[in-house]
Scaffold this motif. Structure first.
Motif, short mmCIF file in Angstrom:
data_model
loop_
_atom_site.label_atom_id
_atom_site.label_comp_id
_atom_site.label_asym_id
_atom_site.label_seq_id
_atom_site.Cartn_x
_atom_site.Cartn_y
_atom_site.Cartn_z
N GLN A 33 0.74 -1.19 0.08
CA GLN A 33 -0.03 0.02 0.15
C GLN A 33 0.71 1.31 -0.08
N ALA A 34 2.12 1.29 0.69
CA ALA A 34 2.97 2.30 0.47
C ALA A 34 3.28 2.45 -0.96
N VAL A 35 3.62 1.58 -1.58
CA VAL A 35 4.00 1.66 -3.01
C VAL A 35 3.04 2.44 -4.04
N VAL A 36 1.69 2.22 -3.63
CA VAL A 36 0.66 2.93 -4.23
C VAL A 36 0.82 4.22 -4.07
N ASP A 37 1.48 4.66 -2.90
CA ASP A 37 1.45 6.17 -2.57
C ASP A 37 2.51 7.07 -3.56
N LEU A 38 3.04 6.07 -4.47
CA LEU A 38 4.36 6.75 -5.43
C LEU A 38 3.27 7.48 -6.72
N LEU A 39 2.13 7.02 -6.61
CA LEU A 39 1.28 7.52 -7.85
C LEU A 39 0.63 8.92 -7.41
N GLN A 40 0.85 9.51 -6.18
CA GLN A 40 0.41 10.70 -5.85
C GLN A 40 0.75 11.59 -7.03
N PRO A 41 -0.15 12.65 -7.10
CA PRO A 41 -1.47 12.93 -6.44
C PRO A 41 -2.70 12.00 -6.96
#
Length: 271
Positions: free
Chosen positions: A102-110
């Motif tokens: 789920q932390a990796v998903v954060d690389l797609l921000q915003p």
């Protein structure tokens, strides 16, 4: 063409500013020792079990996505590209719930992203091995973005998250990328290379030393390929599982899903 000396990144439950900066610049990042050796063995065992079951039942696709077949050194049939694996394994399904992913998903921000367990091709396995009868020892240059066009939608940001199950030194082939190309314009994204047909090294490409248990993440807009091993047989074996992290409209697949057009194209390309 060179090997990138990677920082010794490890992945916790949040992405650090240094990790985000590295990824934003290069479009790729590797996290060392993401899963333990015992887990690597478990995942290989699960994949082998599923492969045996699918071969026995004569399965040729899952949720509309074709499987890719070849032969091992002894001439026995093998499945060299599998898909939606977590739907057939409790261990693999539970792995996709790991908070660190789920932390990796954060690389797609915003953008808001999600792990596409039952979208795209789900959790796949690419099983590269170089034998006289192998159908899958390398993969030509491509980005992961044009499939959005084939699906009639605009290109959306996405990630491909790789779980490496075999040690693969740079000299043994494996992942090659052209860093920074995730920021290229649409024309270069579509026409810089001949998709899947072009396997030639690029003077700007970089590769990596990968260990069993490492996790790689690359932006779907990044030009990348899989270099063929110079070895033959067991020494050339590379197993990598990939799961996409996607944005945009939720598009799950099931047993009644039709085969996407781009898979019909890829099946005709000798990669």
């Amino acid at each position: 063409m060179s090997k990138l000396n990677l920082p010794p990144f490890t992945l916790g439950e949040t992405i650090t500013p240094e990790q985000r900066q590295f990824f934003n610049k290069n479009g790729v990042i590797v996290f060392r020792n993401f899963i333990h050796p015992e887990t690597v063995k478990l995942f290989i065992s699960e994949v082998e079990r599923i492969e045996k079951e699918w071969l026995a039942e004569g399965r040729d696709k899952v949720n509309g996505v074709p499987l890719k077949f070849g032969q091992d050194e002894a001439g026995n049939p093998m499945i060299q590209r599998m898909c939606f694996l977590s739907q057939y394994s409790t261990a693999l399904h539970e792995f996709l719930q790991d908070p660190r992913l789920q932390a990796v998903v954060d690389l797609l921000q915003p953008y808001e992203g999600r792990i596409a367990e039952i979208e795209k091709d789900g959790l796949i396995l690419n099983h590269y091995i170089r034998t006289p009868n192998s159908k899958f020892s390398q993969m030509g240059w491509h980005t992961d973005s044009p499939r959005d066009i084939f699906l009639g939608q605009r290109i959306m940001p996405m990630l491909n998250v790789g779980i490496h199950l075999n040690p693969t030194p740079y000299e043994n082939g494996g992942l090659r990328v052209i860093p920074g190309t995730h920021k290229q314009g649409i024309f270069k994204m579509l026409f810089r290379k001949k998709y899947f047909v072009d396997n030639d090294p690029d003077k700007h490409e970089i590769g990596f030393d990968m260990n069993a248990g490492d996790l790689s993440v690359h932006d779907g807009r990044l030009w990348h390929r899989a270099q063929q091993s110079p070895f033959v047989g067991e020494a050339s074996r590379r197993r990598v599982m990939y799961v996409p992290v996607v944005t945009g409209k939720y598009m799950p697949k099931n047993a009644n899903s039709k085969t996407p057009f781009y898979h019909r194209f890829i099946s005709k390309v000798n990669i």
